[in-house]
Design a protein around this motif. Structure first.
Motif, short mmCIF file in Angstrom:
data_model
loop_
_atom_site.label_atom_id
_atom_site.label_comp_id
_atom_site.label_asym_id
_atom_site.label_seq_id
_atom_site.Cartn_x
_atom_site.Cartn_y
_atom_site.Cartn_z
N LYS A 292 -2.76 47.62 42.00
CA LYS A 292 -2.28 48.42 43.12
C LYS A 292 -2.76 47.80 44.42
O LYS A 292 -3.86 47.27 44.52
CB LYS A 292 -2.79 49.86 43.02
CG LYS A 292 -2.33 50.59 41.76
CD LYS A 292 -0.82 50.77 41.74
CE LYS A 292 -0.38 51.54 40.50
NZ LYS A 292 1.09 51.69 40.44
N VAL A 300 2.35 56.73 47.37
CA VAL A 300 2.54 55.83 46.24
C VAL A 300 3.32 54.59 46.68
O VAL A 300 4.32 54.68 47.39
CB VAL A 300 3.31 56.56 45.11
CG1 VAL A 300 3.56 55.62 43.95
CG2 VAL A 300 2.54 57.79 44.66
N GLU A 302 4.84 50.89 44.93
CA GLU A 302 5.08 50.12 43.72
C GLU A 302 5.76 48.80 44.08
O GLU A 302 6.63 48.76 44.96
CB GLU A 302 5.97 50.90 42.74
CG GLU A 302 5.35 52.18 42.21
CD GLU A 302 4.25 51.94 41.20
OE1 GLU A 302 4.27 50.85 40.56
OE2 GLU A 302 3.38 52.81 41.03
N LYS A 315 12.20 51.63 37.67
CA LYS A 315 10.89 52.09 37.21
C LYS A 315 9.99 52.36 38.41
O LYS A 315 9.27 53.37 38.46
CB LYS A 315 10.26 51.04 36.29
CG LYS A 315 8.92 51.45 35.71
CD LYS A 315 8.38 50.37 34.78
CE LYS A 315 7.02 50.77 34.22
NZ LYS A 315 6.48 49.70 33.32
N ALA A 316 10.03 51.47 39.41
CA ALA A 316 9.23 51.66 40.61
C ALA A 316 9.71 52.88 41.39
O ALA A 316 8.90 53.68 41.89
CB ALA A 316 9.30 50.40 41.48
N TYR A 317 11.03 53.04 41.49
CA TYR A 317 11.58 54.20 42.21
C TYR A 317 11.15 55.51 41.54
O TYR A 317 10.76 56.47 42.22
CB TYR A 317 13.10 54.12 42.27
CG TYR A 317 13.73 55.39 42.82
CD1 TYR A 317 13.70 55.66 44.18
CD2 TYR A 317 14.31 56.32 41.96
CE1 TYR A 317 14.24 56.84 44.68
CE2 TYR A 317 14.85 57.49 42.45
CZ TYR A 317 14.82 57.75 43.82
OH TYR A 317 15.34 58.92 44.31
N ASP A 318 11.23 55.57 40.22
CA ASP A 318 10.85 56.79 39.51
C ASP A 318 9.39 57.16 39.79
O ASP A 318 9.05 58.33 39.94
CB ASP A 318 11.06 56.62 38.01
CG ASP A 318 12.53 56.61 37.62
OD1 ASP A 318 13.36 57.09 38.42
OD2 ASP A 318 12.86 56.12 36.52
N ALA A 319 8.52 56.14 39.86
CA ALA A 319 7.11 56.41 40.11
C ALA A 319 6.89 56.98 41.51
O ALA A 319 6.08 57.89 41.71
CB ALA A 319 6.30 55.12 39.94
N VAL A 320 7.64 56.47 42.50
CA VAL A 320 7.49 56.95 43.88
C VAL A 320 8.17 58.30 44.06
O VAL A 320 7.64 59.20 44.73
CB VAL A 320 8.07 55.91 44.86
CG1 VAL A 320 8.13 56.47 46.28
CG2 VAL A 320 7.25 54.63 44.83
N LYS A 322 8.50 60.78 42.17
CA LYS A 322 7.73 61.92 41.66
C LYS A 322 6.82 62.52 42.72
O LYS A 322 6.44 63.69 42.64
CB LYS A 322 6.90 61.49 40.45
CG LYS A 322 7.71 61.15 39.22
CD LYS A 322 6.81 60.66 38.10
CE LYS A 322 7.61 60.25 36.87
NZ LYS A 322 6.74 59.70 35.80
N SER A 323 6.44 61.72 43.72
CA SER A 323 5.49 62.20 44.73
C SER A 323 6.19 62.81 45.94
O SER A 323 5.53 63.21 46.90
CB SER A 323 4.60 61.04 45.19
OG SER A 323 5.35 60.09 45.92
N GLU A 495 -0.52 63.31 43.80
CA GLU A 495 -0.20 63.19 42.38
C GLU A 495 -1.07 64.13 41.57
O GLU A 495 -2.26 64.28 41.82
CB GLU A 495 -0.43 61.75 41.90
CG GLU A 495 0.58 60.78 42.47
CD GLU A 495 0.44 59.43 41.81
OE1 GLU A 495 1.03 59.23 40.73
OE2 GLU A 495 -0.27 58.58 42.36
#
Length: 496
Positions: A292, A300, A302, A315-320, A322-323, A495
């Protein structure tokens, strides 16, 4: 979407294309195995093993009555498989021919008619990769966005002869493996071939980055090479794809892109810029390590390798995502790169719809695309055909053309103002014929989102040089204000 394989080989994009093809009605004679009654089969096996037996032997062996034995012998003799010999029974030459030396089982074949609708492409005269013997053209809006490979003129004009030759050879085996009825079948004759409707088949191949020292991006033809006749029957398709890719103009100004980024990305990607170049290997090594960044702390962030339709980006978009609290009141601003594969294909449609989502409704979306001023009219018509005509649901509510030199063509910028910013740089290879390497980040860091938006607004200040693409759309002034209105940053959710 295509799956990534390992750290030495990563799917960074997908090349979607239309394969010229045609349906043909084929009537052929084929030989098939025919099922025979079990008692008849065992009688043939007994005579094949013993060479000779009496009617009483068969009656006793199978526990039949005298009448049933008579019916069995009548059927065997009428079929020509058994004859009387020396007061008993023996196989005729026809009966002996039923037995394969490999397994010793009697196989009875018959000639049957095959009447099928079969699709052949007009480049290699092979069966398209798919699960249907004959395709029906089903229009999908995304098909308007992708390029069609040119048919081989000689094959197209002499299609019947080529189909006969292709089907006579190995293609029939492939057809029978996919669409046969499970019984051993061989082609006896082709009696009739009729060309029917011409169609375009949407196909795709993955584009992979090989990471072994120098990073090389190239299409992966494994599936095409391994399918069909001797694994190389589809080579004309591969040649056509390579010619198409070589005809594209790939962005060459990635150094300008990094110079632009230095003013707004808080060293997320520009940390890998040296005094003379961009250290691509160090950047990729950092991304693959999964570390990171300590440079973006307010949300967040990514990193990823790949275009905006790649698994890495999603995958990076999904991680961001969520916040964040994304709503239909947001705006989506998408600055297209001068990258020939942008905006094309089914995967792009899916990505655009995903990025517009917000509490059950789609956010207002604007796409901005750099173009040479003399091409504004023709380019506008092409974009309208691709992204507005015959679409029940639009990918973009509005599209705008701006002068190509306003911002580096190697940059792709996706903003939901006040929520997130994604930036992809298509890093040019030293060989102009090589595909660029897409690397990027997506962040919910409020200060980075603000500064990327501000830098974009500063680069697109000349509203008098903007052209609204869609007929009867909002005026340029309204769209200009939507792009340049920079909201107060929203803090991302912590998060859980």
């Amino acid at each position: 979407m295509a799956k990534e394989t390992n750290h030495n080989e990563i799917v960074v994009d997908t090349f979607e294309y239309l394969l010229p093809a045609r349906n043909f009605k084929i009537i052929a004679a084929v030989t098939k195995e025919r099922l025979i009654p079990l008692t008849m089969e065992y009688s043939l096996l007994v005579l094949h093993t013993l060479k000779w037996a009496t009617a009483e032997d068969l009656q006793s062996y199978f526990g039949l009555s005298k009448k049933e034995t008579g019916v069995l012998l009548h059927d065997l003799m009428m079929a020509g498989y058994v004859s009387e010999e020396d007061g008993g029974l023996a196989l005729t030459q026809s009966g002996q021919s039923l037995f394969r030396e490999s397994d010793g089982d009697p196989i009875i074949t018959e000639v049957a008619e095959l009447d099928k609708l079969v699709t052949f492409d007009l480049l290699s005269v092979s069966l398209p990769l798919g699960n249907s013997p004959g395709y029906r053209q089903k229009f999908a809006p995304y098909m308007r966005t992708i390029d069609e490979l040119a048919a081989d003129k000689e094959i197209a004009s002499n299609a019947i002869d080529h189909v006969r030759a292709s089907f006579q050879e190995e293609t029939f085996r492939e057809f029978n493996d996919k669409f046969g009825d499970g019984r051993a079948t061989t082609l006896y004759s082709i009696d009739y071939v009729e060309p029917l409707d011409v169609l375009s088949l949407p196909m795709s191949i993955p584009i992979k980055a090989s990471i072994n020292g120098e990073v090389i991006v190239e299409p992966d033809f494994t599936d095409l090479l391994e399918a069909g006749r001797v694994g190389r029957s589809r080579e004309p398709i591969i040649v056509a794809i390579m010619q198409k890719l070589r005809s594209y103009r790939w962005p060459r100004d990635s150094q300008d892109a990094f110079a632009w980024l230095a003013s707004c990305d808080h060293q997320l990607l520009s940390q890998f810029v040296t005094s003379t170049s961009f250290d691509l290997e160090a950047c990729i090594s950092f991304i693959l390590s999964g570390r990171k960044s300590a440079l973006a702390v307010d949300g967040v962030t990514e990193f990823f390798i790949g275009s905006s339709t790649s698994d890495g980006f999603m995958k990076a978009y999904d991680a961001v995502e969520k916040s964040l609290s994304l709503t239909a009141n947001d705006r989506l601003i998408w600055v297209a790169p001068d990258y020939p594969l942008w905006g094309k294909g089914e995967q792009f449609d899916a990505t655009a719809r995903k990025l517009r989502e917000g509490d059950g409704e789609a956010a207002f979306a604007i796409a901005l695309k750099g173009e040479y001023p003399p091409d504004h009219i023709s380019e506008g018509k092409k974009l309208t055909k691709r992204y507005k005509d015959r679409r029940d649901t639009l990918l973009f509510d509005e599209m705008v053309l701006f002068p190509l030199d306003s911002i580096a063509g190697s940059l792709e910028i996706i903003l939901r103002p006040g929520k997130f910013a994604a930036v992809i740089v298509y890093v040019a290879h030293t060989d102009p014929d090589r595909l660029p390497v897409p690397v990027g980040f997506i962040t919910a860091d409020a200060s980075v989102v603000h500064d990327v938006h501000a830098a974009l607004s500063d680069s697109l200040v000349h509203r008098d040089k903007w052209t609204s693409v869609f007929p009867n759309g909002k005026g340029v002034n309204i769209l200009y204000d939507k792009v340049h209105s920079i909201p107060k940053p929203e803090k991302p959710r912590a998060e859980e």
